[in-house]
Every structure is written in C-alpha cells, then in structure tokens.
Design a protein around this motif. Structure first.
Motif, mmCIF file in Angstrom:
data_model
loop_
_atom_site.group_PDB
_atom_site.id
_atom_site.type_symbol
_atom_site.label_atom_id
_atom_site.label_comp_id
_atom_site.label_asym_id
_atom_site.label_seq_id
_atom_site.Cartn_x
_atom_site.Cartn_y
_atom_site.Cartn_z
ATOM 1 N N LEU A 217 12.053 4.473 -0.657
ATOM 2 C CA LEU A 217 11.697 5.879 -0.858
ATOM 3 C C LEU A 217 10.371 6.018 -1.597
ATOM 4 O O LEU A 217 9.552 6.890 -1.268
ATOM 5 N N ILE A 218 10.147 5.174 -2.588
ATOM 6 C CA ILE A 218 8.902 5.239 -3.355
ATOM 7 C C ILE A 218 7.706 4.882 -2.480
ATOM 8 O O ILE A 218 6.671 5.565 -2.501
ATOM 9 N N LEU A 219 7.818 3.823 -1.694
ATOM 10 C CA LEU A 219 6.707 3.417 -0.824
ATOM 11 C C LEU A 219 6.388 4.492 0.210
ATOM 12 O O LEU A 219 5.216 4.786 0.467
ATOM 13 N N LEU A 220 7.409 5.071 0.804
ATOM 14 C CA LEU A 220 7.182 6.118 1.799
ATOM 15 C C LEU A 220 6.502 7.327 1.173
ATOM 16 O O LEU A 220 5.595 7.922 1.773
ATOM 17 N N ALA A 221 6.931 7.698 -0.036
ATOM 18 C CA ALA A 221 6.330 8.855 -0.701
ATOM 19 C C ALA A 221 4.875 8.585 -1.080
ATOM 20 O O ALA A 221 4.000 9.439 -0.880
ATOM 21 N N LEU A 222 4.604 7.395 -1.610
ATOM 22 C CA LEU A 222 3.236 7.063 -1.998
ATOM 23 C C LEU A 222 2.315 6.956 -0.775
ATOM 24 O O LEU A 222 1.159 7.400 -0.817
ATOM 25 N N ASP A 223 2.827 6.388 0.295
ATOM 26 C CA ASP A 223 1.995 6.266 1.492
ATOM 27 C C ASP A 223 1.714 7.624 2.115
ATOM 28 O O ASP A 223 0.624 7.869 2.648
ATOM 29 N N ARG A 224 2.684 8.517 2.051
ATOM 30 C CA ARG A 224 2.471 9.859 2.573
ATOM 31 C C ARG A 224 1.431 10.609 1.748
ATOM 32 O O ARG A 224 0.664 11.423 2.286
ATOM 33 N N ARG A 225 1.374 10.307 0.458
ATOM 34 C CA ARG A 225 0.421 10.983 -0.421
ATOM 35 C C ARG A 225 -0.978 10.376 -0.330
ATOM 36 O O ARG A 225 -1.980 11.095 -0.289
ATOM 37 N N PHE A 226 -1.067 9.030 -0.299
ATOM 38 C CA PHE A 226 -2.369 8.380 -0.419
ATOM 39 C C PHE A 226 -2.857 7.725 0.879
ATOM 40 O O PHE A 226 -4.015 7.321 0.955
ATOM 41 N N HIS A 227 -1.992 7.556 1.881
ATOM 42 C CA HIS A 227 -2.384 6.970 3.172
ATOM 43 C C HIS A 227 -3.081 5.623 2.980
ATOM 44 O O HIS A 227 -4.244 5.448 3.327
ATOM 45 N N PHE A 228 -2.363 4.674 2.428
ATOM 46 C CA PHE A 228 -2.945 3.369 2.130
ATOM 47 C C PHE A 228 -3.363 2.642 3.400
ATOM 48 O O PHE A 228 -2.705 2.729 4.438
ATOM 49 N N ARG A 229 -4.480 1.903 3.309
ATOM 50 C CA ARG A 229 -4.977 1.080 4.408
ATOM 51 C C ARG A 229 -5.383 -0.289 3.856
ATOM 52 O O ARG A 229 -5.296 -0.544 2.675
ATOM 53 N N ARG A 230 -5.839 -1.176 4.720
ATOM 54 C CA ARG A 230 -6.295 -2.527 4.372
ATOM 55 C C ARG A 230 -5.188 -3.344 3.697
ATOM 56 O O ARG A 230 -5.456 -4.135 2.789
ATOM 57 N N SER A 231 -3.950 -3.182 4.083
ATOM 58 C CA SER A 231 -2.783 -3.915 3.572
ATOM 59 C C SER A 231 -2.434 -3.553 2.133
ATOM 60 O O SER A 231 -1.639 -4.250 1.491
ATOM 61 N N ARG A 232 -2.952 -2.466 1.586
ATOM 62 C CA ARG A 232 -2.673 -2.093 0.194
ATOM 63 C C ARG A 232 -1.209 -1.693 -0.011
ATOM 64 O O ARG A 232 -0.624 -1.951 -1.074
ATOM 65 N N LEU A 233 -0.585 -1.087 0.997
ATOM 66 C CA LEU A 233 0.827 -0.732 0.850
ATOM 67 C C LEU A 233 1.684 -2.002 0.808
ATOM 68 O O LEU A 233 2.689 -2.053 0.098
ATOM 69 N N PHE A 234 1.289 -3.015 1.551
ATOM 70 C CA PHE A 234 2.031 -4.277 1.519
ATOM 71 C C PHE A 234 1.954 -4.910 0.128
ATOM 72 O O PHE A 234 2.959 -5.399 -0.402
ATOM 73 N N TRP A 235 0.773 -4.900 -0.476
ATOM 74 C CA TRP A 235 0.648 -5.474 -1.814
ATOM 75 C C TRP A 235 1.379 -4.618 -2.842
ATOM 76 O O TRP A 235 1.891 -5.150 -3.849
ATOM 77 N N LEU A 236 1.470 -3.325 -2.605
ATOM 78 C CA LEU A 236 2.264 -2.472 -3.482
ATOM 79 C C LEU A 236 3.744 -2.825 -3.358
ATOM 80 O O LEU A 236 4.481 -2.847 -4.353
ATOM 81 N N TYR A 237 4.183 -3.113 -2.138
ATOM 82 C CA TYR A 237 5.555 -3.585 -1.916
ATOM 83 C C TYR A 237 5.807 -4.876 -2.697
ATOM 84 O O TYR A 237 6.851 -5.036 -3.348
ATOM 85 N N ALA A 238 4.854 -5.816 -2.627
ATOM 86 C CA ALA A 238 5.014 -7.086 -3.327
ATOM 87 C C ALA A 238 5.127 -6.885 -4.832
ATOM 88 O O ALA A 238 5.951 -7.531 -5.503
ATOM 89 N N MET A 239 4.329 -5.982 -5.378
ATOM 90 C CA MET A 239 4.409 -5.710 -6.817
ATOM 91 C C MET A 239 5.755 -5.104 -7.188
ATOM 92 O O MET A 239 6.386 -5.499 -8.186
ATOM 93 N N TYR A 240 6.204 -4.146 -6.405
ATOM 94 C CA TYR A 240 7.464 -3.478 -6.719
ATOM 95 C C TYR A 240 8.635 -4.455 -6.631
ATOM 96 O O TYR A 240 9.489 -4.503 -7.532
ATOM 97 N N TYR A 241 8.670 -5.229 -5.553
ATOM 98 C CA TYR A 241 9.804 -6.134 -5.364
ATOM 99 C C TYR A 241 9.861 -7.191 -6.455
ATOM 100 O O TYR A 241 10.929 -7.470 -7.014
ATOM 101 N N THR A 242 8.727 -7.802 -6.780
ATOM 102 C CA THR A 242 8.734 -8.852 -7.790
ATOM 103 C C THR A 242 9.049 -8.307 -9.178
ATOM 104 O O THR A 242 9.642 -9.006 -9.997
ATOM 105 N N LEU A 243 8.666 -7.065 -9.434
ATOM 106 C CA LEU A 243 8.984 -6.459 -10.727
ATOM 107 C C LEU A 243 10.489 -6.404 -10.934
ATOM 108 O O LEU A 243 10.997 -6.668 -12.036
ATOM 109 N N GLY A 244 11.232 -6.077 -9.885
ATOM 110 C CA GLY A 244 12.684 -6.061 -9.987
ATOM 111 C C GLY A 244 13.286 -7.451 -9.912
ATOM 112 O O GLY A 244 14.292 -7.747 -10.562
ATOM 113 N N ARG A 245 12.639 -8.329 -9.131
ATOM 114 C CA ARG A 245 13.207 -9.653 -8.928
ATOM 115 C C ARG A 245 13.180 -10.484 -10.215
ATOM 116 O O ARG A 245 14.060 -11.323 -10.432
#
Length: 388
Positions: A217-245
C-alpha cells in the motif's frame, strides 16, 4: 446494556489464546505408480507468484509496455529466482546440507528438495533480476522500467508466500506469552529441543506478511504521488523490506550462519539486510539526482514502435503518405516536357498557367483529384494519388 457487558465478558474466552499449529501441510494425488505429494508450502509460493504477476501486469500495461511482454520476461525471471533463492538458503543455512562446520555429515540430496522449505529472498532477487534482464533484452524494454512496475507485486508475492513457513512449522521466533503466540507440534523436527511442549513462539511469518502487505500500500501510494522512474521504486522497495527484515530476522531462533563484523556477531541475513538497505539508499539518492528520463518510455533505444507519417487529403481523412515529394517532382517534370509532335510546350507551361489557369491546388494534387473523378494515372505520377 447488560447484554453488551455480558458479551464483552464472554468474548475473551471465545478468542483463541494462541495461533494453533496447522494440522494440514498438503495432499496427495494418486498416480498409477504411486502418488504425487502437493505441499502447502509450494501452493503458497505459487499463489504469491500468481497474485504478484497480476499486479505487475496491470502496472506494466499502464506504463505503455508492449502487450504480452510481461510473460516474456517472467518466464525467465521466475526459474532464475527460484534457483537463486534456493542457493542463498543453502549458503545461509549450510549445516543440514554440509554438516556443522562443513564436516561432511550433511545430506547433499536435500539441496534440490525445495518442497521442504528454504528460499532466500536475496538470492531470488539477484538471480531473478538476471532472468528479468534477459527477458527485457529479448522484448526490447528497459529493466529499470520493469522492476519499478514489479516492485509492489514482488512485495505482495512475498506476503502471501511467507505463509508457507506456517504450514511447514518453520522459521518462527523465540518463546512468547503473547495471545498471538504460535503453537508448534512438539513432534515436529523443528521444535526446539529442551523446551516445554506447550511453549508458544513468535509467529515471524505473520509479522513479515503484515509488514509486506502494508508495504504494498505504501509503495503504490508513493508511486502514485511521485511517479518514480529509473528503478527508484524498486530501490525504495528494497529499503522498506530490509528495514522490516532486520528486526524480524533478529527474532528467529532457527539455525543460520553467524557472521562477525566489527565485533558484532549475528545472522547472515541480518548483515545482508543492513548492507542491502545502505546500497538501496545510495542508489535511490543518486538516481534521484538524474531526474526523470527523457523521453519517459519503457522501450530500449531503437525499439520504440514506429508511427506512420500522416497527411490530410481533400476529404479531410488522415492517410499515410510515402515519398510524396519524389512523386510530385516527377509528375511536374513530365508535365513540363516539350511536345515532340507539335514542337510546342505542354499545356501546363507555367507562363500559360499563370495567365489562364485559375488558382488551384498545389502541384501533385491533380493526380489525387483525377483519382476521385475516375481517371486513371499511369507511371510514377500515379504514386502521388495512392494511399499506402
């Protein structure tokens, strides 16, 4: 009011004091030569893949990707990801396969038996990205665009697939007295030795599943707001997942490779999560300094779909025109040749046209008008009135 108070008093007794251990881990399909065991773990992984692919395909289509290209990519990414995930698990938990301290007492035949559980996410991501790169190159699209589209779907697949650990009764945390503590069958080989049979454990599979669902839900909301490109949403996913892991992994008590860095000894997966988080943060910042790609397209250079040239005819319709200038020039040249029979110039001589002919369409449109009136043009001049 009295009835509500009575219901509130009875409700805690009706709620389970713990999460029960599963009494089902799969089913058998009878075959002429025996039976085929379908494991619940595999079904959870498969369900995660299907749902994650659905979300990815929807997002990929909205990016303007070629139809069907998502399947051309995942047919490479999924097998590579499964192999990479298994290899990472074997490296991070080697005792069962090579023996403690690699003393050779392990069972190497267990390595391909993924139905027993054991897929490391980072091995799956790394080799899965290699497979996705191959598929993207074959489809003529950018890997960076695809991983941005796939990031929320990947996290959703992990949220569903993590339930396979519940059915395998594995990868749970330490003892707890919380009401959502997880029961583990005392006869299960994963039950810690020396602990009472009624011990409850932290359901780390549930923690990670809920963490991942929130992340989708967070990734979808952020991407809808900022329209990430150049794989930035993927790196945001990596940060979020590892923070919890990091904190979830620290709760687990299953056997794992221990690594010491700077005097701190902890599980390999914890160190991996820390390093991946830092690398993802750096990549996210550096890519953000480049701004949005220009042009913003999912296609690799030279693979963009061609758009036909268009021209508006007398009727107002839009048609593709090919080599119009050449055919018009040829028609004008032939029209200005001298008449060999009479020795005079052609009737379309510019001096006579300027004096006698009314102002009309530019040269080259006569053939089109003739085509509308039913006359037939021959030779190169006919190309000016042909729609191709």
């Amino acid at each position: 009011m009295q009835a509500l108070l009575q219901a509130a008093a009875v409700a805690p007794a009706l709620l389970p004091a713990s999460i029960p251990s599963p009494d089902w881990s799969g089913f058998d399909i009878p075959l002429p030569w025996g039976s085929l065991r379908i494991h619940a773990y595999a079904l959870c992984i498969l369900a995660g893949i299907v749902v994650g692919l659905w979300l990815t395909s929807v997002r990929w289509a909205k990016r303007g990707a070629p139809e069907g290209s998502v399947w051309d990519i995942v047919i490479w990414a999924i097998p590579f990801g499964i192999i990479g995930g298994r290899l990472y698990h074997v490296v991070s938990s080697p005792d069962a396969y090579f023996g403690p301290g690699f003393d050779g007492t392990g069972d190497l035949s267990l390595i391909p038996q993924i139905q027993r559980g054991g897929l490391g996410i980072w091995g799956a991501v790394v080799l899965g990205a290699v497979g996705a790169w191959i598929g993207c190159r074959r489809s003529g699209v950018k890997l960076s665009a695809f991983v941005d589209a796939a990031a929320p779907g990947l996290l959703l697949a992990q949220a569903i697939g993590r339930w396979g650990n519940y059915f395998n009764q594995e990868l749970f945390g330490g003892p707890t007295t919380l009401p959502w503590g997880l029961q583990i069958d005392p006869n299960n080989p994963n039950f810690p030795a020396g602990m009472p049979a009624d011990t409850l454990f932290h359901p780390t599979f549930l923690y990670e599943s809920l963490w991942n669902l929130a992340g989708v839900l967070i990734l979808l909301a952020l991407d809808r707001r900022f329209h990430f490109r150049r794989s930035r949403l993927f790196w945001l996913y990596a940060m979020y997942y590892t923070l919890g892991r990091v904190w979830i992994e620290a709760m687990r008590i299953d056997d794992a490779e221990q690594i010491s860095i700077l005097g701190i000894t902890t599980r390999l997966n914890v160190w991996t999560s820390i390093f991946v988080f830092l690398a993802a943060l750096i990549a996210f910042i550096l890519l953000g300094l480049k701004g949005r790609p220009d042009p913003d397209t999912v296609y690799l250079p030279g693979h963009q779909p061609e758009k036909p040239a268009e021209a508006v005819t007398d009727s107002g319709a839009s048609h593709e025109v090919r080599d119009t200038d050449r055919s018009v020039s040829d028609s004008d040249s032939r029209g200005n040749l001298p008449d060999n029979h009479s020795g005079s110039r052609h009737a379309s001589d510019p001096t006579e046209d300027a004096a006698a002919a009314p102002e009309g369409p530019e040269p080259g449109t006569d053939a089109t008008a003739a085509g509308h009136s039913g006359s037939t043009a021959t030779g190169p001049a006919s190309e000016a009135g042909t729609v191709k």
